[in-house]
Design an enzyme around this catalytic site. Sequence first.
Site, PDB file in Angstrom:
ATOM      1  N   ASP A 299       0.864  -1.185   0.000  1.00  0.00           N
ATOM      2  CA  ASP A 299       0.000   0.000   0.000  1.00  0.00           C
ATOM      3  C   ASP A 299       0.889   1.219   0.000  1.00  0.00           C
ATOM      4  O   ASP A 299       2.054   1.139   0.370  1.00  0.00           O
ATOM      5  CB  ASP A 299      -0.780   0.060   1.321  1.00  0.00           C
ATOM      6  CG  ASP A 299      -1.942  -0.884   1.330  1.00  0.00           C
ATOM      7  OD1 ASP A 299      -2.297  -1.370   0.266  1.00  0.00           O
ATOM      8  OD2 ASP A 299      -2.470  -1.127   2.437  1.00  0.00           O
TER       9      ASP A 299
ATOM     10  N   GLU B  35      30.790 -39.385  12.771  1.00  0.00           N
ATOM     11  CA  GLU B  35      30.691 -40.468  13.761  1.00  0.00           C
ATOM     12  C   GLU B  35      30.394 -41.803  13.070  1.00  0.00           C
ATOM     13  O   GLU B  35      30.999 -42.836  13.372  1.00  0.00           O
ATOM     14  CB  GLU B  35      29.584 -40.146  14.773  1.00  0.00           C
ATOM     15  CG  GLU B  35      29.955 -38.998  15.706  1.00  0.00           C
ATOM     16  CD  GLU B  35      28.734 -38.278  16.279  1.00  0.00           C
ATOM     17  OE1 GLU B  35      27.673 -38.908  16.421  1.00  0.00           O
ATOM     18  OE2 GLU B  35      28.846 -37.069  16.575  1.00  0.00           O
TER      19      GLU B  35
ATOM     20  N   ASN C 142      27.389 -36.021  12.645  1.00  0.00           N
ATOM     21  CA  ASN C 142      26.827 -37.373  12.633  1.00  0.00           C
ATOM     22  C   ASN C 142      27.511 -38.228  11.579  1.00  0.00           C
ATOM     23  O   ASN C 142      27.836 -39.397  11.816  1.00  0.00           O
ATOM     24  CB  ASN C 142      25.332 -37.329  12.316  1.00  0.00           C
ATOM     25  CG  ASN C 142      24.543 -36.676  13.425  1.00  0.00           C
ATOM     26  OD1 ASN C 142      25.105 -36.330  14.464  1.00  0.00           O
ATOM     27  ND2 ASN C 142      23.264 -36.498  13.218  1.00  0.00           N
TER      28      ASN C 142
END
Length: 899
Positions: free
Chosen positions: A337, A696, A693
Amino acid sequence: MQPTPAPPPHRSDWHLQDADALAQQHAVNPDHGLSADEAQRRAAQHGANELTSTQGRSWPGLLADQFKDFMVLVLLGAAVVAGLVGELTDTLVILVIVVLNAVIGFVQAWRADQAMAALRQLAAAHATVLRAGEAQVVPASTLVPGDIVLLEAGNQIPADLRLIEIAQLQVDESALTGESVTVTKQSGTLAGAGHSALGDRLNMAFKGTTATHGRARGLVVATGMRTELGKVATLLDTGDRTTPLQRRLAAFGKRLALAVLAICAIVFVVGVLRGEAPLLMALTAISLAVAAIPEAMPAVVTVLLALGARRMVAINALVRRLPSVETLGSVTHICSDKTGTLTQNRMHAELLLAHGQRWTPGDALPSAIHCETLRAASLCNDARHQNGDGDVPGAWLGDPTETALVLAAHAGGLDKTQLDAAHPRVQEQPFDSDRKRMTTFHPQGDRFVAYTKGAPESVLLCCTAQWTAGGGAPLDRPAVLASADQLAAQGLRVLALARRQHTRLPDTNAIDAVESELELLGLIALIDPPRPEALAAVRDCISAGIVPVMITGDHPATARAIAHRLGIVDSLDAPVLTGTDLSELDAATLARQVERVRVYARVDPAQKIRIVEALQAQGHFVAMTGDGVNDAPALKRADIGVAMGQGGTDVAREASSLVLLDDNFATIVAAVKEGRRIYDNIRKFVRYSMTGNSGEIWTIFLAPLLLLPIPLLPIHILWVNLVTDGLPGLALAAEPAERGIMQRPPRAPGESLFAHGMWQHILFMGLLISGLCLGVQAWAIASDNAHWQTMVFTVLTLAQMAHVVAIRSESEPLWRLGLRSNQPLLYAVLLTFLLQMATIYVPWLNPIFKTAPLSLGELAICLGAALVVYVAVELEKAWRRNRQPAAIAMDEPPPPHRR
Ligand code: ATP
């Protein structure tokens, strides 16, 4: 009337009772409202006007949730098995780790819940209420029975109200009754059976429904759980609160879990075949599964989103739907607007033009026709006196266009309060942005006068050809319109004022008949300067590959002038599409036009939806602002609906996913930047935790293939998972925005979280980390070093610390970011390092962690291995910097997403 009434009876036949009698029962004067003290006293008696929320989770529930995870249950099972076979230390350690994990998960979930609760609080509704004779805006939760509420189009009804005064009020009751037709209300007492359906109680307005048209005044008869909505509140659906990203991650996690479980099974079988103890191998496999399955990732993403949403409040962007935090980064078009968003909405009258004569506020008293124009501007006006002197800006409450007109009238010596008293409004035709005008009726002697004000072309359409007010001369419409255009081209907002005498009050249901044969009085031009910060925001937008688009109800010339001043268009000849043009274009032509048009003027809110759809059809991702009732469909349809927090209606807020607390365009751009930053940080978190991860898994999986003993014990795996995923991962949420974050193009909405080389990174960095672990292990075993396992354990932790520090940016080197630019991460890494050292050097921890103190040389080797990871990531970033020279060209159009 004040002193305390008997508590009103709890019944629901208010529609059958007389409004005055009800007001008396509630001991309130409908013209004055309750006093502040009385409202407070009743609040203590009736409680807050709130529905008992079913959404908040209690903390014991949250804590219990942490133990419901499948992997945690497996781990608990493993602890029991270890205990049964006499490995009590293992049992204890596993239990401690499970509890610590749960505590971390609990704290995260708690913070996310708190952040969301704070957001909900901020998004809470307000109501305009008459207290001690003054109209005040108060939190809807503070309403009490007996309060007098003032309603206008766009308001959400804040409590159950018996309507006592009405100006064409229409209410959308679909939220309560399911009926999608709006109901026209009335204030008279209804006769008939006591148990008429809610939809038939025409003199009542119910909490949770919305006023779509007109105005009204109502007496609060029920609040909170005693409202009709309260009675069904427990049935309300709380909805799915997960975001698409979370769902995608959860689905991805499930697939990954299967792969991890397969690897764990292999690890177990190979280990047992090689003669390892089955229990040890089972625990190893389970620990590995626990560590490598990213079950917590969706939860952490919630935390990052919720914390991000909380931070966004600080920049005045209130997120109502969490997913929009992640999708903000995909916005290619911001359709805004003009009034109040791109401009300051601090209007004042610059000029009055009547009968060819100009008057500017501050000049000597205007002529009679000027006087009459100002009287019309002041009477046909909903501004309400708030406090203080009537001729200072803060004194009036309402639409800035209207307050500016009241002040102009004051400058001409006309006091609205006195005018209102002398000529009270007896009937009206409220403003709506489709007609772009409004009319009010006032007694004048034994007759009535109707004043109309609105957009010049809209008012002129209703004017007679005879300009009686201008001395009987014929009205030269083209000349008046040309003057209006001229003023508009200077960026001024122009309103026309007109009047009509009536001998009796006409029937307002025939709008067209009422607003016809008007005599034109004059034009008033208001100035509404652009917001200074909008200029820079528009520039930021363009450099971020986002197209700013202005959509306004204002005049095309005004719109173009302001758009040009703000840099939305670069020439005063830029194309402007008007509402009329829009209605003539077919979908295909419009689709072509939206690619080049940056300014739309005299657009009805209903037409905004066509613009959104056309842009979306071209593959764009659209943020759209809106404030009125009619904006709601477009706000819902837009990819990100943005409502105004100050000037907007409740309806628009309900339909939107983002609320601007300061109604400012620059805030949308800042929110987009923040959205991009949060998404970046989610990616960083995923990159970090998945790489860890992956490291690992590779370490445990590859060791037997390289004929090495299992490198880590279960406790080591669990520990690494605990300390690395916990703090450092979360600290990534504090990572500041990347340099150049607003110089890159928007992200494609469907783009994978793992895009831009992330999964390759996860794979190869994981391999590197495991290579380092196994290298150290092989070397230590070969050189008969009894500390090999402690060393592998340490390398794994430190390598992840080095990794998290290095991936803070996707492309910038750490030395340019500076260590201190993310202090939480710095402290998290230091703390993790200290904890790791404790497991090695604190003597009583050695037997628990099965570790041994490392010599300085051994520690140096571990640190060196971690350094390799850091250097590798820096090299990768350097390679990326060379490959993608930043910054896209300033005028390059954003990429279409949906083609
Ligand atoms: P934007 O859409 O950018 O907020 P806007 O405020 O001009 O712009 P509307 O509120 O739809 O959009 O107003 C459209 C036109 O109606 C205005 O340009 C003005 O001419 C007229 N108008 C606005 N407010 C009033 C009012 N209170 N009374 C009479 N006419 C009005």
